[in-house]
Design a protein around this motif. Structure first.
Motif, PDB file in Angstrom:
ATOM      1  N   GLY A   1      -2.815  78.976   4.914  1.00 15.46           N
ATOM      2  CA  GLY A   1      -2.479  79.975   3.895  1.00 15.46           C
ATOM      3  C   GLY A   1      -3.341  79.827   2.658  1.00 15.46           C
ATOM      4  O   GLY A   1      -3.761  80.821   2.055  1.00 15.46           O
ATOM      5  N   LEU A   2      -3.613  78.571   2.263  1.00 17.98           N
ATOM      6  CA  LEU A   2      -4.488  78.342   1.105  1.00 17.98           C
ATOM      7  C   LEU A   2      -5.899  78.851   1.372  1.00 17.98           C
ATOM      8  O   LEU A   2      -6.593  79.283   0.452  1.00 17.98           O
ATOM      9  CB  LEU A   2      -4.545  76.851   0.762  1.00 17.98           C
ATOM     10  CG  LEU A   2      -3.300  76.238   0.139  1.00 17.98           C
ATOM     11  CD1 LEU A   2      -3.516  74.736  -0.068  1.00 17.98           C
ATOM     12  CD2 LEU A   2      -2.948  76.905  -1.169  1.00 17.98           C
ATOM     13  N   LEU A   3      -6.315  78.787   2.629  1.00 18.58           N
ATOM     14  CA  LEU A   3      -7.647  79.259   3.000  1.00 18.58           C
ATOM     15  C   LEU A   3      -7.675  80.757   3.275  1.00 18.58           C
ATOM     16  O   LEU A   3      -8.717  81.305   3.635  1.00 18.58           O
ATOM     17  CB  LEU A   3      -8.149  78.498   4.236  1.00 18.58           C
ATOM     18  CG  LEU A   3      -8.354  76.993   4.051  1.00 18.58           C
ATOM     19  CD1 LEU A   3      -8.699  76.341   5.375  1.00 18.58           C
ATOM     20  CD2 LEU A   3      -9.419  76.714   3.015  1.00 18.58           C
ATOM     21  N   GLY A   4      -6.535  81.418   3.134  1.00 20.20           N
ATOM     22  CA  GLY A   4      -6.465  82.858   3.334  1.00 20.20           C
ATOM     23  C   GLY A   4      -6.387  83.268   4.797  1.00 20.20           C
ATOM     24  O   GLY A   4      -6.680  84.407   5.127  1.00 20.20           O
TER      25      GLY A   4
ATOM     26  N   TRP B   1       0.424  75.669   5.838  1.00 23.58           N
ATOM     27  CA  TRP B   1       0.253  75.708   4.383  1.00 23.58           C
ATOM     28  C   TRP B   1      -1.236  75.693   4.028  1.00 23.58           C
ATOM     29  O   TRP B   1      -1.694  76.486   3.205  1.00 23.58           O
ATOM     30  CB  TRP B   1       0.981  74.522   3.754  1.00 23.58           C
ATOM     31  CG  TRP B   1       0.824  74.455   2.276  1.00 23.58           C
ATOM     32  CD1 TRP B   1       1.361  75.283   1.335  1.00 23.58           C
ATOM     33  CD2 TRP B   1       0.044  73.491   1.557  1.00 23.58           C
ATOM     34  NE1 TRP B   1       0.971  74.882   0.088  1.00 23.58           N
ATOM     35  CE2 TRP B   1       0.168  73.794   0.185  1.00 23.58           C
ATOM     36  CE3 TRP B   1      -0.719  72.401   1.942  1.00 23.58           C
ATOM     37  CZ2 TRP B   1      -0.454  73.040  -0.794  1.00 23.58           C
ATOM     38  CZ3 TRP B   1      -1.349  71.650   0.960  1.00 23.58           C
ATOM     39  CH2 TRP B   1      -1.212  71.976  -0.389  1.00 23.58           C
ATOM     40  N   VAL B   2      -2.000  74.809   4.683  1.00 27.69           N
ATOM     41  CA  VAL B   2      -3.451  74.740   4.435  1.00 27.69           C
ATOM     42  C   VAL B   2      -4.122  76.039   4.878  1.00 27.69           C
ATOM     43  O   VAL B   2      -4.994  76.562   4.178  1.00 27.69           O
ATOM     44  CB  VAL B   2      -4.070  73.516   5.145  1.00 27.69           C
ATOM     45  CG1 VAL B   2      -5.591  73.556   5.097  1.00 27.69           C
ATOM     46  CG2 VAL B   2      -3.559  72.227   4.533  1.00 27.69           C
TER      47      VAL B   2
END
Length: 84
Positions: free
Chosen positions: A48-51, A45-46
């Motif tokens: 994904g947040l960072l791309g 999830w983290v």
């Protein structure tokens, strides 16, 4: 079969993260599996947040980092204590 493989890999990930975070003596098999599975989800999830979309061996690294992050959070909540 996929569930069993996920639990085994989650156990390995949780165990490696607990060694890295020095909480291995406090965690049993079930705690390692839970931390590994939930921590892997947190790590992806983290990421994904960072791309990031890790593939290959980086997937395993992100899973261990996510599990270590979960252990860090649980330490701050007082659930696990760091062993010296």
């Amino acid at each position: 079969m996929g569930l069993i493989i996920s639990l085994v890999i989650g156990g390995i990930v949780g165990w490696l993260a607990s060694i890295f975070m020095k909480t291995n003596a406090q965690m049993g098999l079930i705690a390692n599996v839970l931390v590994g599975v939930v921590g892997s989800s947190l790590g992806f999830w983290v990421a994904g947040l960072l791309g990031m979309a890790p593939g290959g061996i980086l997937r395993f690294v992100v899973a261990v980092i996510g599990a270590a992050l979960l252990i860090f959070i649980l330490q701050k909540l007082g659930i696990f204590k760091r062993q010296s």
